[in-house]
Design a protein around this motif. Structure first.
Motif: not given
Length: 190
Positions: A2-19
């Motif tokens: 679950k931690i791995l998938t959460q980190n993956f989601k955060n990475k994708i959202i960071s890329i989409l938002l340009g964080l």
């Protein structure tokens, strides 16, 4: 897993938002959205945090920043200003854990500071003295605002203070104050 998938989601959202990596979307946005007590509170906080991320945590001059800025402005006009008749600009600081009960007609000046774990109710006004003044209230951690309360000018409200319904506060108060009336008076007996 679950931690791995959460980190993956955060990475994708960071890329989409340009964080730029200083915050993660789930920690900065979703934690605050989940604690909100009602449907429109969740929308208001989501839009505010989206604007705040875009304003302070996105990579400078990126194409994504410009796109998300337009999305934020559209949502802010349609939902926050249109449906809720509120003004909660992304430049105002609202700490993590702050709850909005019935977020209708909430007006917050863009230079205001509201500490975390505070509670705001409907018809709350936090503003400056007008006439080009940027001096706005500074409200510390854990404050609670009654409906219709107004805090105006360069004042400081201490930690865990309570502002009663329809109180008009124009001067500073210490920690744990209970402020009521027009003009606001501290009725807490020590």
């Amino acid at each position: 897993m679950k931690i791995l998938t959460q980190n993956f989601k955060n990475k994708i959202i960071s890329i989409l938002l340009g964080l730029d990596g200083r915050v993660t979307f789930s920690d900065y946005v979703w934690k605050d959205v989940r604690i909100q007590p009602e449907y429109w509170s969740k929308r208001l906080v989501f839009i505010y945090r989206l604007g705040r991320i875009n304003l302070y945590y996105s990579k400078k001059n990126s194409f994504r920043k410009k796109i998300w800025r337009k999305i934020y402005l559209h949502l802010n006009i349609k939902v926050v200003e249109g449906k809720l008749n509120s003004h909660v600009p992304a430049s105002a600081y609202i700490g993590q854990g702050t709850k909005f009960f019935h977020p209708y007609n909430v007006i917050i000046n863009s230079h205001s500071y509201i500490g975390g774990n505070s509670v705001l109710r409907h018809n709350v006004t936090i503003g400056n003295l007008g006439k080009g003044s940027q001096d706005s209230p500074r409200i510390e951690y854990g404050a609670s605002f009654g409906s219709g309360s107004a805090l105006i000018g360069p004042i400081h409200i201490g930690h865990h203070s309570k502002i009663g319904s329809n109180a008009v506060v124009t001067k500073s108060f210490p920690d744990n104050a209970v402020i009521v009336g027009i003009p606001g008076k501290n009725i807490r007996k020590d």
